[in-house]
Each structure stands twice: as structure tokens, then as C-alpha cells.
Design a protein around this motif. Sequence first.
Motif, PDB file in Angstrom:
ATOM      1  N   THR A 132       3.456  -3.011 -14.295  1.00  0.00           N
ATOM      2  CA  THR A 132       4.773  -2.767 -13.686  1.00  0.00           C
ATOM      3  C   THR A 132       4.865  -1.399 -13.010  1.00  0.00           C
ATOM      4  OG1 THR A 132       5.586  -1.954 -15.820  1.00  0.00           O
ATOM      5  CG2 THR A 132       5.965  -4.285 -15.325  1.00  0.00           C
ATOM      6  N   ASP A 133       3.983  -0.472 -13.364  1.00  0.00           N
ATOM      7  CA  ASP A 133       4.033   0.872 -12.787  1.00  0.00           C
ATOM      8  C   ASP A 133       3.326   0.970 -11.441  1.00  0.00           C
ATOM      9  OD1 ASP A 133       5.444   1.868 -14.957  1.00  0.00           O
ATOM     10  OD2 ASP A 133       3.610   2.279 -16.079  1.00  0.00           O
ATOM     11  N   GLY A 134       2.393   0.057 -11.173  1.00  0.00           N
ATOM     12  CA  GLY A 134       1.620   0.147  -9.947  1.00  0.00           C
ATOM     13  C   GLY A 134       0.677   1.337  -9.960  1.00  0.00           C
ATOM     14  N   PHE A 135       0.334   1.846  -8.786  1.00  0.00           N
ATOM     15  CA  PHE A 135      -0.538   3.021  -8.703  1.00  0.00           C
ATOM     16  C   PHE A 135      -0.302   3.742  -7.383  1.00  0.00           C
ATOM     17  CE2 PHE A 135      -2.874  -0.709  -7.300  1.00  0.00           C
ATOM     18  CZ  PHE A 135      -3.390  -0.329  -6.071  1.00  0.00           C
ATOM     19  N   SER A 136      -0.779   4.975  -7.327  1.00  0.00           N
ATOM     20  CA  SER A 136      -0.568   5.805  -6.143  1.00  0.00           C
ATOM     21  C   SER A 136      -1.624   5.520  -5.074  1.00  0.00           C
ATOM     22  CB  SER A 136      -0.614   7.289  -6.514  1.00  0.00           C
ATOM     23  OG  SER A 136       0.429   7.595  -7.418  1.00  0.00           O
ATOM     24  N   VAL A 137      -1.269   5.836  -3.834  1.00  0.00           N
ATOM     25  CA  VAL A 137      -2.160   5.626  -2.696  1.00  0.00           C
ATOM     26  C   VAL A 137      -2.519   6.988  -2.106  1.00  0.00           C
ATOM     27  CG1 VAL A 137      -2.436   4.531  -0.443  1.00  0.00           C
ATOM     28  CG2 VAL A 137      -1.023   3.434  -2.201  1.00  0.00           C
ATOM     29  N   HIS A 138      -3.805   7.264  -2.036  1.00  0.00           N
ATOM     30  CA  HIS A 138      -4.266   8.544  -1.491  1.00  0.00           C
ATOM     31  C   HIS A 138      -5.088   8.281  -0.232  1.00  0.00           C
ATOM     32  CE1 HIS A 138      -2.901  10.545  -5.119  1.00  0.00           C
ATOM     33  NE2 HIS A 138      -3.557   9.651  -5.833  1.00  0.00           N
ATOM     34  N   VAL A 139      -4.717   8.933   0.849  1.00  0.00           N
ATOM     35  CA  VAL A 139      -5.380   8.729   2.144  1.00  0.00           C
ATOM     36  C   VAL A 139      -5.912  10.069   2.641  1.00  0.00           C
ATOM     37  CG1 VAL A 139      -5.128   7.794   4.465  1.00  0.00           C
ATOM     38  CG2 VAL A 139      -3.715   6.900   2.615  1.00  0.00           C
ATOM     39  N   ARG A 140      -7.160  10.047   3.155  1.00  0.00           N
ATOM     40  CA  ARG A 140      -7.775  11.290   3.623  1.00  0.00           C
ATOM     41  C   ARG A 140      -8.074  11.290   5.115  1.00  0.00           C
ATOM     42  NH1 ARG A 140     -10.540  10.291  -1.254  1.00  0.00           N
ATOM     43  NH2 ARG A 140     -12.287   9.367  -0.113  1.00  0.00           N
ATOM     44  N   VAL A 226       5.213   5.375   1.537  1.00  0.00           N
ATOM     45  CA  VAL A 226       5.700   5.689   0.188  1.00  0.00           C
ATOM     46  C   VAL A 226       4.627   6.418  -0.622  1.00  0.00           C
ATOM     47  CG1 VAL A 226       6.589   4.698  -1.963  1.00  0.00           C
ATOM     48  CG2 VAL A 226       7.301   3.750   0.240  1.00  0.00           C
ATOM     49  N   GLY A 227       3.354   6.049  -0.397  1.00  0.00           N
ATOM     50  CA  GLY A 227       2.273   6.639  -1.177  1.00  0.00           C
ATOM     51  C   GLY A 227       2.128   6.020  -2.551  1.00  0.00           C
ATOM     52  N   HIS A 228       2.687   4.832  -2.713  1.00  0.00           N
ATOM     53  CA  HIS A 228       2.653   4.170  -4.018  1.00  0.00           C
ATOM     54  C   HIS A 228       2.901   2.686  -3.806  1.00  0.00           C
ATOM     55  CE1 HIS A 228       3.006   4.069  -8.438  1.00  0.00           C
ATOM     56  NE2 HIS A 228       3.930   3.138  -8.238  1.00  0.00           N
ATOM     57  N   VAL A 229       2.283   1.841  -4.643  1.00  0.00           N
ATOM     58  CA  VAL A 229       2.562   0.404  -4.624  1.00  0.00           C
ATOM     59  C   VAL A 229       2.890  -0.059  -6.042  1.00  0.00           C
ATOM     60  CG1 VAL A 229       1.132  -0.120  -2.619  1.00  0.00           C
ATOM     61  CG2 VAL A 229       0.097  -0.146  -4.892  1.00  0.00           C
ATOM     62  N   ASP A 230       3.767  -1.036  -6.148  1.00  0.00           N
ATOM     63  CA  ASP A 230       4.111  -1.632  -7.434  1.00  0.00           C
ATOM     64  C   ASP A 230       4.550  -3.072  -7.203  1.00  0.00           C
ATOM     65  OD1 ASP A 230       7.102  -1.799  -7.104  1.00  0.00           O
ATOM     66  OD2 ASP A 230       6.889   0.370  -6.971  1.00  0.00           O
ATOM     67  N   PRO A 231       4.679  -3.865  -8.254  1.00  0.00           N
ATOM     68  CA  PRO A 231       5.000  -5.290  -8.095  1.00  0.00           C
ATOM     69  C   PRO A 231       6.336  -5.582  -7.425  1.00  0.00           C
ATOM     70  CG  PRO A 231       4.105  -4.891 -10.284  1.00  0.00           C
ATOM     71  CD  PRO A 231       4.341  -3.548  -9.661  1.00  0.00           C
ATOM     72  N   GLU A 232       7.232  -4.592  -7.347  1.00  0.00           N
ATOM     73  CA  GLU A 232       8.534  -4.831  -6.709  1.00  0.00           C
ATOM     74  C   GLU A 232       8.393  -5.231  -5.243  1.00  0.00           C
ATOM     75  OE1 GLU A 232      11.666  -4.793  -8.044  1.00  0.00           O
ATOM     76  OE2 GLU A 232      10.617  -4.662  -9.964  1.00  0.00           O
ATOM     77  N   THR A 233       7.243  -4.909  -4.636  1.00  0.00           N
ATOM     78  CA  THR A 233       7.036  -5.289  -3.240  1.00  0.00           C
ATOM     79  C   THR A 233       7.010  -6.800  -3.060  1.00  0.00           C
ATOM     80  OG1 THR A 233       4.640  -5.114  -3.561  1.00  0.00           O
ATOM     81  CG2 THR A 233       5.778  -3.190  -2.651  1.00  0.00           C
ATOM     82  N   ALA A 234       6.670  -7.541  -4.125  1.00  0.00           N
ATOM     83  CA  ALA A 234       6.596  -8.997  -4.041  1.00  0.00           C
ATOM     84  C   ALA A 234       7.759  -9.677  -4.757  1.00  0.00           C
ATOM     85  CB  ALA A 234       5.270  -9.489  -4.645  1.00  0.00           C
TER      86      ALA A 234
END
Length: 306
Positions: A132-140, A226-234
Amino acid sequence: MRTVPALAAASAALLALAPWAPQWLVFLLALALAKGLVVLGLLLLMRAGLVSFGQGLYFGLGAYAAALLAHRGGLADAALMIVAGTLGAAAVAALVGLLLARYREIFFGMLSLAFSMILYGLLVKSSTLGSTDGFSVHVRHFAGVPLAEGAERRIFYAASVLAVLALAWALHRWLGSHWGRVTAAIRDNELRVEYLGASVYRVVYVNYIVAGALAGLGGAFAALAVGHVDPETAYWTTSGEFVFIAILGGTGNVLAPFLAAIIFEALRTVANQYAPNVWQMALGVAMLAIILFLPGGLWTLARRKA
């Protein structure tokens, strides 16, 4: 109103904001444009008389596919993440569409919702994806170019504006083509369309794949913003937001989804700030006013002025 000049002018104005606009405005606009891309695909389905209550499926797939490319694959390049989100959602839409293209009305809507909730359940139960917490997205990087610290969100925003410009123009041309006219005819009388020799199933199927790809692209841009994904997107409420935006803007023009998405995000931000416990009521009042006084959506105001 002429669509192409208006689209070009709006895109130029949005791009001009990228270097100097405050971070909160860049974030709001980037998220609105990402959701507008989803609604652009929903507009294509609604032109055929179909309403999908499950576009959160492809929005979530696009977000997670993009995020996993960096989180698990180690490819933290924003351009590759955007492509992965779009293609991943399109591939799933191609499979699900084989079934959904056979259904109409409430059956189409409920089946699309069911598939979205299946993905939500899988994401919630998956500990490797953060549950339920998802995870962060890091882009370089972006297309191999290192990103300057603090400028990432502005670059993603500028990229989303360019994507909106290209795709809105392409869909505008598509809707004005033979295929677009057949799509509108399906909404009016699909039996006559079959008698004329066109395949209703094929038109609906292709439109569904395009809508899924646009939703995946929107999900990828949202994940970057947002820099983050979690199940709320679906989740079903996310899919409901897209339908809300589609009704708010109307289906009369390809610019309508983006105008409505910006208004929606601004309205929700203001309502959430000043009335955090009843902000949903403000959105409900706005929806009621649109249905009562502008049943064709906000775009009818632009059409009247034109």
C-alpha cells in the motif's frame, strides 16, 4: 475556435512558464497534463458512445512500468521510462481489448472497472512493489543527458507539454479523418456502420488500445512529476476522476481534456487547502452545476464565443 492555432498558442504559453514558474505551479500543471492525456484517450472512447470506468488500470500500469524500469531495472532514464509506461499499457490494452471490444454500455464500463480493481488488488498484496505504500522514483537522465539537480520537475513538465502538443494534434487529425467519422457513427447507430461495410469491433478495439496507451503515457508522466507510485493510481476513485474531468470539459475538442484537468486540479487544490474535510463536496457542487447548466461541458462556452 480553430483547434491547431489554439493548441500551438496554449503549448507555447505553458512552455514559457517552465523556467520561471514556482515549483508548486509546475507540479500542478504537470499532474494536470498527465491526467489530461488519460482523458484524451477517454474522449476517443466517448466519441464511440463508450465510457470506461477503469482507465486507472492503464494509468497505474504506466506509472509502475516506468517506475520499475528505474527501481528494479536500474535504467533511470526518464525517456526510457516514458516509453516503457506507454508500451506496457498498450500491450495490456491489446489483450484486455479483445474482450471489452465486444461489450457496450454499462457492461463495458463495469468490466473495465473490474480489470482496474484486479490490478489494484495485486499491487496492494505485492510486498515486492511496496504494497500500500508503493515506492519512490529516482531519475538521473533524460534521453542520456544528466539532469541538473532541482531542474528535474521542470524538464518533465516541458516534456509533457511537448507530448500533449504532438498527441492532441494527432488525435485532432484522427477524429477528422474517415476513422474518426466512423467512430462517431458507431455511437449513433453501429448496426448501420456494419451494413456500410466497416468493422465496429475493429474500430472499438483500436480506439481502446490508443486510449490505453495514452493513459499509460499519462501514468508515466505522473510518476515522474510526483516521484512516487502507489496502488491508488489504479483505484476506482482515480478512474472516477478521469470520468469527472471528461464530463467537466466535454468531448467537443481535443483541448477540452487539458483545460478541464487544469481546472480540476486547481479546484481540488484550493478546496483541499481551505476546506480539507469537505473538499469532495466542492467537486460535487461543480459537477452538479456542469450537468445542470453546461451538459456539453465547459468547452461549449468556447464554442459559443467562437
